[in-house]
Structure formats: C-alpha cells, structure tokens
Write a protein that holds these residues in place. Structure first.
Motif, PDB file in Angstrom:
ATOM      1  N   UNK A 155       0.553  -1.332  -0.084  1.00  0.00           N
ATOM      2  CA  UNK A 155      -0.062  -0.067   0.207  1.00  0.00           C
ATOM      3  C   UNK A 155       0.879   1.198   0.101  1.00  0.00           C
ATOM      4  N   UNK A 156       2.086   1.260   0.284  1.00  0.00           N
ATOM      5  CA  UNK A 156       2.891   2.184   0.171  1.00  0.00           C
ATOM      6  C   UNK A 156       4.030   2.423  -1.127  1.00  0.00           C
ATOM      7  N   UNK A 157       3.886   1.406  -1.838  1.00  0.00           N
ATOM      8  CA  UNK A 157       4.866   1.281  -3.210  1.00  0.00           C
ATOM      9  C   UNK A 157       3.772   1.130  -4.261  1.00  0.00           C
ATOM     10  N   UNK A 158       3.942   1.479  -5.423  1.00  0.00           N
ATOM     11  CA  UNK A 158       3.100   1.231  -6.736  1.00  0.00           C
ATOM     12  C   UNK A 158       3.653  -0.161  -7.032  1.00  0.00           C
ATOM     13  N   UNK A 159       2.671  -0.906  -7.418  1.00  0.00           N
ATOM     14  CA  UNK A 159       2.853  -2.259  -8.085  1.00  0.00           C
ATOM     15  C   UNK A 159       2.380  -2.393  -9.441  1.00  0.00           C
ATOM     16  N   UNK A 160       3.274  -2.953 -10.384  1.00  0.00           N
ATOM     17  CA  UNK A 160       2.776  -2.787 -11.859  1.00  0.00           C
ATOM     18  C   UNK A 160       3.480  -4.298 -12.474  1.00  0.00           C
ATOM     19  N   UNK A 161       2.894  -4.647 -13.552  1.00  0.00           N
ATOM     20  CA  UNK A 161       3.426  -5.668 -14.352  1.00  0.00           C
ATOM     21  C   UNK A 161       3.287  -5.489 -15.910  1.00  0.00           C
ATOM     22  N   UNK A 162       4.355  -5.705 -16.529  1.00  0.00           N
ATOM     23  CA  UNK A 162       4.361  -5.492 -17.929  1.00  0.00           C
ATOM     24  C   UNK A 162       2.967  -5.955 -18.772  1.00  0.00           C
ATOM     25  N   UNK A 163       2.588  -5.273 -19.828  1.00  0.00           N
ATOM     26  CA  UNK A 163       1.419  -5.789 -20.463  1.00  0.00           C
ATOM     27  C   UNK A 163       1.739  -6.673 -21.465  1.00  0.00           C
ATOM     28  N   UNK A 164       0.934  -7.873 -21.614  1.00  0.00           N
ATOM     29  CA  UNK A 164       1.309  -8.898 -22.379  1.00  0.00           C
ATOM     30  C   UNK A 164       0.047  -8.533 -23.590  1.00  0.00           C
ATOM     31  N   UNK A 165       0.692  -7.754 -24.513  1.00  0.00           N
ATOM     32  CA  UNK A 165      -0.412  -7.383 -25.619  1.00  0.00           C
ATOM     33  C   UNK A 165      -1.127  -8.353 -26.576  1.00  0.00           C
ATOM     34  N   UNK A 166      -0.383  -9.387 -26.510  1.00  0.00           N
ATOM     35  CA  UNK A 166      -0.869 -10.597 -27.244  1.00  0.00           C
ATOM     36  C   UNK A 166      -2.392 -11.031 -26.667  1.00  0.00           C
ATOM     37  N   UNK A 167      -2.237 -11.225 -25.348  1.00  0.00           N
ATOM     38  CA  UNK A 167      -3.208 -11.787 -24.586  1.00  0.00           C
ATOM     39  C   UNK A 167      -4.365 -10.468 -24.607  1.00  0.00           C
ATOM     40  N   UNK A 168      -4.014  -9.076 -24.352  1.00  0.00           N
ATOM     41  CA  UNK A 168      -4.941  -8.021 -24.226  1.00  0.00           C
ATOM     42  C   UNK A 168      -5.810  -8.006 -25.500  1.00  0.00           C
ATOM     43  N   UNK A 169      -5.379  -8.502 -26.704  1.00  0.00           N
ATOM     44  CA  UNK A 169      -5.807  -8.068 -27.743  1.00  0.00           C
ATOM     45  C   UNK A 169      -6.480  -9.518 -28.427  1.00  0.00           C
ATOM     46  N   UNK A 170      -6.546 -10.516 -27.875  1.00  0.00           N
ATOM     47  CA  UNK A 170      -6.847 -11.859 -28.206  1.00  0.00           C
ATOM     48  C   UNK A 170      -8.221 -12.000 -28.702  1.00  0.00           C
ATOM     49  N   UNK A 171      -9.078 -11.126 -28.109  1.00  0.00           N
ATOM     50  CA  UNK A 171     -10.625 -11.544 -28.105  1.00  0.00           C
ATOM     51  C   UNK A 171     -11.245 -10.193 -28.663  1.00  0.00           C
ATOM     52  N   UNK A 172     -10.748  -9.225 -29.173  1.00  0.00           N
ATOM     53  CA  UNK A 172     -11.294  -8.059 -29.461  1.00  0.00           C
ATOM     54  C   UNK A 172     -12.181  -8.146 -30.558  1.00  0.00           C
ATOM     55  N   UNK A 173     -13.409  -7.385 -30.681  1.00  0.00           N
ATOM     56  CA  UNK A 173     -14.412  -7.545 -31.764  1.00  0.00           C
ATOM     57  C   UNK A 173     -14.140  -6.709 -32.904  1.00  0.00           C
ATOM     58  N   UNK A 174     -12.874  -5.734 -32.971  1.00  0.00           N
ATOM     59  CA  UNK A 174     -12.648  -4.762 -33.923  1.00  0.00           C
ATOM     60  C   UNK A 174     -11.086  -5.248 -34.384  1.00  0.00           C
ATOM     61  N   UNK A 175     -10.632  -4.143 -35.414  1.00  0.00           N
ATOM     62  CA  UNK A 175      -9.288  -4.137 -36.067  1.00  0.00           C
ATOM     63  C   UNK A 175      -8.144  -3.700 -34.724  1.00  0.00           C
TER      64      UNK A 175
END
Ligand SMILES: C[S@@+](CC[C@H](N)C(=O)[O-])C[C@H]1O[C@@H](n2cnc3c(N)ncnc32)[C@H](O)[C@@H]1O
Length: 364
Positions: A274-294
């Motif tokens: 809660x006192x430090x920011x937590x992030x992780x790299x974005x996996x763009x393949x997974x993010x875009x895997x199921x989108x209904x547009x180009x």
C-alpha cells in the motif's frame, strides 16, 4: 551494521491476518488490496505521480505527449466522418494532465469540442478529486462523467486513451515445474509476507504456454485486460472510434515482471504494502486476443511519437526557451522518444473499426 526489524504497516497486518484465517492470496488479490484497498490502498491514499512523487509518467514529463495523442485522436475522429457526438475517454487518468493537454491541443480542431463529452474511468476517489482540479474549466460544457469501470462507458463513438493503465491491473503468476504449472501465491512465514506455490487450476492459457516455456519459467496472466479491451472494442465495432493504448510490456509476457516503485526507486513488492506502486508488464497478445474490432501493429512509443511529429513540435517549443528550461525540454523529448529511455520499452497499439484507417502514427 545491524538491520533493525522493519515496522509492519496497517495493511500488512490486515493481509497477514487474512492469510492466516483464509489461506494464501493470489498475486492478483494481493495487488488489488495493495493498490485499491478502500482506506489503505496506494491509489486511495495518495497522489503518487510526478517529479516529486514515486514515479513519473509520459504526460507528466512533457505537454508534447498529450499534444501528440490529442492530434492523433482528432485526426481519427475526422477520418471517421467527425461524428456529431462522441465520448472522449481516458482509462486511469492519474492527475488528469494527459486529458488536459488533449483538450488544449484539440481546441483548434473545428467541431471537436462541440461534439465531445469527457468520460473518465477511475477507481480511486482521491485521484478523481485530483482530476477534477486539473480539468476545471477545460472540459466541454465544464462536464466530466466518472465511471468505476470501462463497461460503464456510454454506447456512442468512443475516442479513448489509456496510458500506463493496463500495467496497474492485477496479474496472476504461474511457475513452471517438472509437473506443469503451479500458482505463485502470497503466504506468510515468521510474520512476514512470502511467496508460496499451490497447485494451479486448469487454464487454457497455461496449457498453450507449455509449448513455449521451460521448467523454472514464470507465466503471468492478467484476467482483467482482455475483458476491458473487449468492452472498449465492442463500442468501437458498434459505434466507431479508436482506442490508443500506451504501456510498457511486449507482444508476449515472459518471466517475472511484477515490480514495485517508491520514491522513484525499485522496491520489494512484498514489503510496505500500500506504500509502493505495483505494476506488471502488459502482455499485448493476451490483451488483444478477443477484441471484436481491428487493431494496429504494436509500435514503439518512440516511433509512434516521431511519426506524429514530436520533433518538429519540440523544435518549435525550444525556440521560446533558454537556459535550464531549454535543457529540461531537450531532456524531456529524449526521455519520451529515445530507445534507451521510454522510446522502446513503451509500446503503442490502437483499436479501430474494421475497414477504417488506423489512427495516424500506427500501421494496420
Ligand atoms: C500509473 S497511473 C497512470 C496515470 C495516467 N494515465 C498518466 O499517464 O499519468 C494509473 C491510474 O489508473 C488508476 N487505476 C488503477 N487501477 C484501476 C482500476 N482497476 N480501475 C480504474 N482505475 C484504476 C489509478 O488510480 C491511476 O489514476
């Protein structure tokens, strides 16, 4: 020198109690508590962004970043016939600086402000307050609508930006053993938060990743990213628009990318929750895997900004500066674009309707 025992904070005590009574937490549940706990979460208790904060983002480095994104969105709006009403939206707007720069630069685009309604997706009440202050007097009709989730965005043409939003979404981590994958979880030992392993549930992504991973590899899955990308993509498919997503990561995530930042320095993700920011790299393949547009090709931030003309803009602004202000301006341009700084680590992708041109700066 003797290391004194670290003092435990209130969120750490809550999490240790919860793990003792209910069992280990997934990394995703741990991240959610750390970032958005209603009273002790990182984004609920502070405004961490900016040169004096824990980390700095592209719009806080220079107004040029928001100007390039604003012109990109405005050109996409023109290319799609300048719809008479549309949602100008941002996911995770931080201090509101990016939206403020977008609004300033698009003021000169005829009809853009008359058609725009500003919608912000923000989970933290504290960050909403900050955004309201930054954007006071800048939004069309002086109106802003906040939403808890992307799913609540209106059904209308959508021109959206998300900068360093997806990296803040919780991930689960899986460790490849001789038998397959085990899930990495947050457990306790000697009154401290530690990483443990439990049997992983069956998951199609993990089955697919047996092919490109080896023993001791770590695979990360962000459950929320593809869902949000699909919700945005559905609006774009149904009503038109574009979404420009800028974040650090790559086409496919490999290895442990969970990181903690505090006071512009890397920290342990499992100390001072809660006192430090937590992030992780974005996996763009997974993010875009199921989108209904180009979607466009994944492009580095440096190339994207150069194609949009950031260097010409930097030169024009430099003409009005001298001394330390000029040095800072040159450093900001380099930081945003240079391959050794944010230029390569950060990637940009756009969602747009099938059959429409991709927004400027990106290829289909
Ligand atoms: C790293 S900051 C990015 C800020 C901003 N886009 C910028 O470039 O300066 C992440 C932002 O997303 C918000 N946020 C984090 N998790 C969220 C979630 N699950 N839903 C909505 N907003 C979230 C945070 O409060 C913060 O405003």
């Amino acid at each position: 020198m003797i290391d004194l025992p670290r003092e435990m904070n209130a969120l750490e005590r809550i999490l240790l109690d919860r793990i003792r009574t209910q069992g280990p937490l997934t990394i995703a549940d741990y991240m959610t508590e750390c970032l958005l706990h209603p009273t002790l979460g990182y984004y609920t208790t502070r405004d961490p962004i900016g040169a004096a904060g824990d980390f700095i983002t592209a719009p806080e480095i220079s107004q040029m970043f928001g100007e390039m994104i604003g012109l990109c969105l405005a050109q996409a709006w023109l290319d799609q016939g300048a719809p008479a009403r549309f949602a100008l939206a941002e996911l995770g707007p931080g201090r509101g600086t990016l939206m403020a720069d977008i609004l300033r630069v698009t003021r000169k685009v005829p009809g853009f402000h008359e058609a725009a309604q500003v919608h912000l997706v923000e989970a933290s009440p504290r960050m909403r307050d900050r955004q309201a202050r930054t954007l006071a007097g800048l939004t069309p009709g002086d109106r802003i609508t906040w939403h808890d989730s992307a799913d609540a965005l209106p059904q209308m043409p959508l021109y959206l930006v998300a900068n360093e939003f997806f990296d803040a979404l919780p991930i689960r981590q899986f460790f490849r053993t001789a038998e397959g994958f085990s899930e990495m979880v947050v457990s306790t030992m000697m009154n401290q938060l530690v990483i443990g392993l439990v049997p992983a549930p069956g998951h199609p992504v993990l089955e697919a990743r047996l092919a490109d991973t080896r023993e001791n590899d770590i695979v990360e899955i962000c459950g929320a990213s593809p869902v949000i990308a699909r919700q945005i993509g559905q609006r774009i498919a149904d009503h038109g628009g574009v979404a420009v997503i800028d974040d650090y990561g790559d086409w496919r995530s490999v290895g442990d990318t969970l990181q903690a930042m505090g006071r512009q320095k890397y920290a342990s993700p499992f100390e001072n929750p809660g006192e430090v920011d937590l992030t992780a790299h974005v996996d763009f393949e997974a993010l875009l895997a199921d989108i209904p547009c180009a979607h466009s090709r994944l492009t580095t931030q440096g190339v994207f900004l150069e194609r949009l003309g950031i260097t010409s803009r930097a030169q024009a602004l430099a003409g009005r500066l001298t001394g330390a202000a000029l040095d800072d301006h040159i450093a900001a341009h380099r930081r945003l674009t240079h391959p050794w700084e944010m230029g390569t680590l950060f990637k940009v992708v756009a969602l747009f309707p099938e059959g429409a041109p991709p927004p400027p700066g990106l290829d289909a």
